[in-house]
Scaffold this motif. Structure first.
Motif, PDB file in Angstrom:
ATOM      1  N   GLU A 147     -20.947   7.217  19.316  1.00  0.00           N
ATOM      2  CA  GLU A 147     -21.119   7.314  20.760  1.00  0.00           C
ATOM      3  C   GLU A 147     -19.884   6.801  21.493  1.00  0.00           C
ATOM      4  O   GLU A 147     -19.458   7.385  22.507  1.00  0.00           O
ATOM      5  N   ALA A 148     -19.289   5.724  20.993  1.00  0.00           N
ATOM      6  CA  ALA A 148     -18.114   5.160  21.654  1.00  0.00           C
ATOM      7  C   ALA A 148     -16.982   6.185  21.745  1.00  0.00           C
ATOM      8  O   ALA A 148     -16.302   6.284  22.779  1.00  0.00           O
ATOM      9  N   VAL A 149     -16.805   6.968  20.684  1.00  0.00           N
ATOM     10  CA  VAL A 149     -15.730   7.960  20.667  1.00  0.00           C
ATOM     11  C   VAL A 149     -15.970   9.056  21.702  1.00  0.00           C
ATOM     12  O   VAL A 149     -15.016   9.600  22.269  1.00  0.00           O
ATOM     13  N   ARG A 151     -16.978   8.656  24.592  1.00  0.00           N
ATOM     14  CA  ARG A 151     -16.710   8.122  25.939  1.00  0.00           C
ATOM     15  C   ARG A 151     -15.209   8.046  26.254  1.00  0.00           C
ATOM     16  O   ARG A 151     -14.841   7.599  27.330  1.00  0.00           O
ATOM     17  N   VAL A 152     -14.377   8.416  25.294  1.00  0.00           N
ATOM     18  CA  VAL A 152     -12.929   8.401  25.531  1.00  0.00           C
ATOM     19  C   VAL A 152     -12.363   9.782  25.218  1.00  0.00           C
ATOM     20  O   VAL A 152     -12.980  10.594  24.520  1.00  0.00           O
ATOM     21  N   ARG A 153     -11.167  10.044  25.734  1.00  0.00           N
ATOM     22  CA  ARG A 153     -10.548  11.357  25.512  1.00  0.00           C
ATOM     23  C   ARG A 153     -10.087  11.507  24.072  1.00  0.00           C
ATOM     24  O   ARG A 153     -10.245  12.559  23.466  1.00  0.00           O
ATOM     25  N   ARG A 154      -9.504  10.436  23.525  1.00  0.00           N
ATOM     26  CA  ARG A 154      -9.027  10.443  22.143  1.00  0.00           C
ATOM     27  C   ARG A 154      -9.491   9.171  21.446  1.00  0.00           C
ATOM     28  O   ARG A 154      -9.699   8.146  22.092  1.00  0.00           O
ATOM     29  N   MET A 155      -9.615   9.236  20.137  1.00  0.00           N
ATOM     30  CA  MET A 155      -9.995   8.049  19.375  1.00  0.00           C
ATOM     31  C   MET A 155      -9.021   6.908  19.640  1.00  0.00           C
ATOM     32  O   MET A 155      -9.416   5.728  19.742  1.00  0.00           O
ATOM     33  N   GLU A 156      -7.743   7.228  19.806  1.00  0.00           N
ATOM     34  CA  GLU A 156      -6.729   6.207  20.026  1.00  0.00           C
ATOM     35  C   GLU A 156      -6.950   5.432  21.315  1.00  0.00           C
ATOM     36  O   GLU A 156      -6.430   4.322  21.482  1.00  0.00           O
ATOM     37  N   ASP A 157      -7.753   5.991  22.236  1.00  0.00           N
ATOM     38  CA  ASP A 157      -8.003   5.337  23.520  1.00  0.00           C
ATOM     39  C   ASP A 157      -9.164   4.338  23.475  1.00  0.00           C
ATOM     40  O   ASP A 157      -9.415   3.636  24.464  1.00  0.00           O
ATOM     41  N   LEU A 158      -9.852   4.284  22.371  1.00  0.00           N
ATOM     42  CA  LEU A 158     -11.007   3.385  22.275  1.00  0.00           C
ATOM     43  C   LEU A 158     -10.547   1.930  22.314  1.00  0.00           C
ATOM     44  O   LEU A 158      -9.550   1.561  21.681  1.00  0.00           O
ATOM     45  N   THR A 159     -11.294   1.100  23.049  1.00  0.00           N
ATOM     46  CA  THR A 159     -10.958  -0.325  23.161  1.00  0.00           C
ATOM     47  C   THR A 159     -12.077  -1.179  22.569  1.00  0.00           C
ATOM     48  O   THR A 159     -13.244  -0.760  22.526  1.00  0.00           O
ATOM     49  N   PRO A 160     -11.757  -2.390  22.110  1.00  0.00           N
ATOM     50  CA  PRO A 160     -12.806  -3.288  21.614  1.00  0.00           C
ATOM     51  C   PRO A 160     -13.888  -3.545  22.651  1.00  0.00           C
ATOM     52  O   PRO A 160     -15.077  -3.621  22.317  1.00  0.00           O
ATOM     53  N   LEU A 162     -15.033  -1.569  25.067  1.00  0.00           N
ATOM     54  CA  LEU A 162     -15.943  -0.431  25.146  1.00  0.00           C
ATOM     55  C   LEU A 162     -16.848  -0.385  23.917  1.00  0.00           C
ATOM     56  O   LEU A 162     -18.049  -0.108  24.030  1.00  0.00           O
ATOM     57  N   MET A 163     -16.284  -0.684  22.743  1.00  0.00           N
ATOM     58  CA  MET A 163     -17.088  -0.677  21.520  1.00  0.00           C
ATOM     59  C   MET A 163     -18.220  -1.699  21.606  1.00  0.00           C
ATOM     60  O   MET A 163     -19.374  -1.401  21.277  1.00  0.00           O
ATOM     61  N   LEU A 164     -17.923  -2.899  22.074  1.00  0.00           N
ATOM     62  CA  LEU A 164     -18.956  -3.930  22.202  1.00  0.00           C
ATOM     63  C   LEU A 164     -19.987  -3.550  23.258  1.00  0.00           C
ATOM     64  O   LEU A 164     -21.183  -3.851  23.108  1.00  0.00           O
ATOM     65  N   TYR A 221     -13.660  -5.705  12.703  1.00  0.00           N
ATOM     66  CA  TYR A 221     -13.438  -6.902  11.884  1.00  0.00           C
ATOM     67  C   TYR A 221     -13.043  -8.078  12.775  1.00  0.00           C
ATOM     68  O   TYR A 221     -13.594  -9.184  12.654  1.00  0.00           O
ATOM     69  N   ASP A 222     -12.102  -7.842  13.704  1.00  0.00           N
ATOM     70  CA  ASP A 222     -11.633  -8.917  14.576  1.00  0.00           C
ATOM     71  C   ASP A 222     -12.735  -9.444  15.500  1.00  0.00           C
ATOM     72  O   ASP A 222     -12.726 -10.616  15.879  1.00  0.00           O
ATOM     73  N   HIS A 223     -13.689  -8.570  15.873  1.00  0.00           N
ATOM     74  CA  HIS A 223     -14.741  -8.966  16.821  1.00  0.00           C
ATOM     75  C   HIS A 223     -16.105  -9.091  16.130  1.00  0.00           C
ATOM     76  O   HIS A 223     -17.138  -8.990  16.797  1.00  0.00           O
ATOM     77  N   PHE A 224     -16.088  -9.359  14.852  1.00  0.00           N
ATOM     78  CA  PHE A 224     -17.348  -9.412  14.099  1.00  0.00           C
ATOM     79  C   PHE A 224     -18.274 -10.506  14.629  1.00  0.00           C
ATOM     80  O   PHE A 224     -19.494 -10.308  14.727  1.00  0.00           O
ATOM     81  N   THR A 225     -17.728 -11.642  14.984  1.00  0.00           N
ATOM     82  CA  THR A 225     -18.558 -12.729  15.517  1.00  0.00           C
ATOM     83  C   THR A 225     -19.233 -12.319  16.816  1.00  0.00           C
ATOM     84  O   THR A 225     -20.408 -12.655  17.050  1.00  0.00           O
ATOM     85  N   ASP A 226     -18.516 -11.572  17.668  1.00  0.00           N
ATOM     86  CA  ASP A 226     -19.116 -11.096  18.923  1.00  0.00           C
ATOM     87  C   ASP A 226     -20.304 -10.176  18.640  1.00  0.00           C
ATOM     88  O   ASP A 226     -21.316 -10.215  19.350  1.00  0.00           O
ATOM     89  N   ILE A 227     -20.181  -9.358  17.598  1.00  0.00           N
ATOM     90  CA  ILE A 227     -21.277  -8.450  17.236  1.00  0.00           C
ATOM     91  C   ILE A 227     -22.467  -9.258  16.726  1.00  0.00           C
ATOM     92  O   ILE A 227     -23.624  -8.980  17.074  1.00  0.00           O
TER      93      ILE A 227
END
Length: 493
Positions: A147-149, A151-160, A162-164, A221-227
């Motif tokens: 779903e996150a993908v 919401r953005v034009r390209r995969m490269e535009d995805l941000t942490p 938005l993912m959270l 991986y970097d935001h695993f604790t937030d998840i």
């Protein structure tokens, strides 16, 4: 009122009084509490509630049960429980709508799926998912990066961020477990370059694309604790995704696969610090002689967290029949200790499955899971086999159909040649006819020696009282009882 409304309301009130916002089944298990969900699972599994609680507490079992999933009937996933199966449903950007997905859900539940994953990648994904959750008595899983993908034009535009945001929204809707591909690390990308099929996980490939473009570490991986902090508020379970699983026999058991698996074990321990439940996803495409190795490695590297595997497929040469190639591997890996099997349909590698493809995949995987239960001598696993065998020998055709995994299919096949009601009493089928049926001849031989079938009939009737079949009365929910809850530990804060 839904089954769990009173249970959850009471626990939320007790938690608020303690200043404790952690609502996970593992959190209560660690406090020594047997929740109503645990009692319900114990009844379904024919095990003691104490065993269910202890398995959840040690991380060997999960009860995926988001507090927002009102229609849920609790179930458990773990090596001490019966082997479960998952059905993947969901639309694509080019095919299917809400009605079609709800029909796939109906077929999945009817034929015995224990969970379902909504893998929708097109249309109004939140609306489709909400409809599925609202109609589902089984746990619902998702892969939130899909779903996150969108919401953005390209995969490269995805941000942490938005993912959270997407993860929190899905948790708040009632998703019971989420595939999080947090083990696909930047440093593992070179390990897949010599593979035949590269990265075949959609989530894994999308993250590889993002990392290669940004030259940064996997944000999951970097935001695993937030998840973890999101999951503990709703009791969402991790399904730690195998983003580097092998997509062909040639790529099985390679360095990339096991490097990721080791990281998944480390992440499982991190999730457990927050009392968040975890299962580990597994391959994939695996030769038969390497299947036991997969379970051994997962147990060793992931501390016996429940193993949830896709198949595995044991050969790559049967497009259109991969529900069969994978069910062979699924039965074997279930026997060796996998806790849940993700079904594969005949459409695997070829297209989006329709409702009949879903039915065929589920039947193949119910066979595989049941065979694993019998091989592992799980409580009551063989009773249905024995009952159907009695029905077969005694020519009780109606009970044969009823005890089948696919009663409609069994009846249809029988009636293709012998449709008249008279033949439901006949001591033969169209395969052998009246003269060559071995079971009829065996009964005739018994009669010549003065033996009857009354003892067999009595054992058959007694066995039928032990078997729960679709359409029989539902499990009685345990009564909600006030529970004295110890003070929360520091890690629950």
């Amino acid at each position: 009122m839904a089954l769990r409304d009173t249970w959850i309301k009471q626990r939320l009130a007790e938690g608020a009084a303690r200043g404790d916002d952690n609502v996970t089944q593992m959190h209560f298990a660690h406090m020594g509490v047997i929740t109503e969900e645990m009692r319900y699972v114990a009844q379904r599994e024919k095990l003691s509630p104490e065993l269910v609680r202890d398995e959840v507490a040690r991380g060997r079992a999960i009860i995926p049960a988001n507090i927002r999933h009102k229609s849920l009937e609790p179930m458990g996933i773990g090596v001490a429980f019966k082997c479960k199966i998952n059905a993947n449903i969901g639309n694509s950007a080019t095919a299917s709508d809400i009605d079609q997905e709800l029909e796939k859900l109906r077929v999945s539940v009817h034929y015995g799926a224990d969970t379902a994953m909504d893998l929708s990648t097109g249309g109004d994904i939140p609306k489709i998912r909400q409809a599925i959750i609202d109609h589902s008595p089984v746990p619902i899983g998702t892969v939130p990066i899909y779903e996150a993908v969108t919401r953005v034009r390209r995969m490269e535009d995805l941000t942490p961020g938005l993912m959270l945001e997407v993860i929190e929204e899905q948790a708040a809707q009632g998703v019971d477990y989420m595939t999080i591909h947090a083990g696909v690390l930047f440093e593992f990308l070179p390990l897949v370059r010599n593979r035949i099929t590269g990265i075949v996980s959609r989530g894994g490939a999308l993250l590889a694309q993002w990392m290669a473009f940004h030259h940064q570490q996997n944000f999951l991986y970097d935001h695993f604790t937030d998840i973890c902090k999101i999951f503990r508020k709703y009791d969402v379970s991790f399904s730690l995704g195998d983003g580097l699983r092998p997509g062909s026999l040639a790529d099985a058991s390679d360095e990339a696969q096991f490097a990721e698996l080791r990281v998944l074990g480390q992440l499982a321990k991190k999730a457990w610090e927050y009392d968040v439940q975890v299962m580990i996803e597994g391959p994939g495409h695996i030769p038969m002689d390497q299947i036991e190795l997969q379970v051994q490695k997962e147990k060793e590297m992931c501390y016996e967290a429940p193993f949830y595997t896709l198949g595995p497929l044991v050969t790559d040469i049967a497009p259109g029949y991969d529900h069969i190639t994978s069910a062979i591997g699924a039965a074997m890996i279930g026997w060796h200790g996998a806790a849940m099997l993700c079904y594969v349909t005949p459409k695997e590698h070829l297209g989006l499955p329709n409702a009949d493809d879903v039915r065929q995949g589920i039947i193949a995987y119910k066979i595989a899971a049941h065979a694993a239960d019998v091989a592992r001598h799980r409580p009551g696993a063989r009773e249905r086999d024995d009952a159907l065998s009695y029905a077969r020998f005694l020519f009780d055709w109606e009970k044969q159909f009823e005890l089948s995994l696919d009663p409609e299919g069994a009846r249809t096949m029988h009636d293709e040649t012998l449709a008249d009601p008279y033949y439901k009493e006949a001591k033969f089928c169209s395969m052998c006819g009246p003269k060559f049926c071995s079971m009829n001849a065996s009964q005739v031989a018994d009669s010549y020696t003065g033996q009857s079938q009354e003892e067999r009939k009595a054992r058959f009737v007694q066995l039928l009282t032990k078997i729960d079949l679709p359409g029989t009365p539902a499990i009685q929910p345990p009564a909600a009882e006030p529970v004295a809850v110890p003070e929360p530990s520091a890690k629950s804060s």
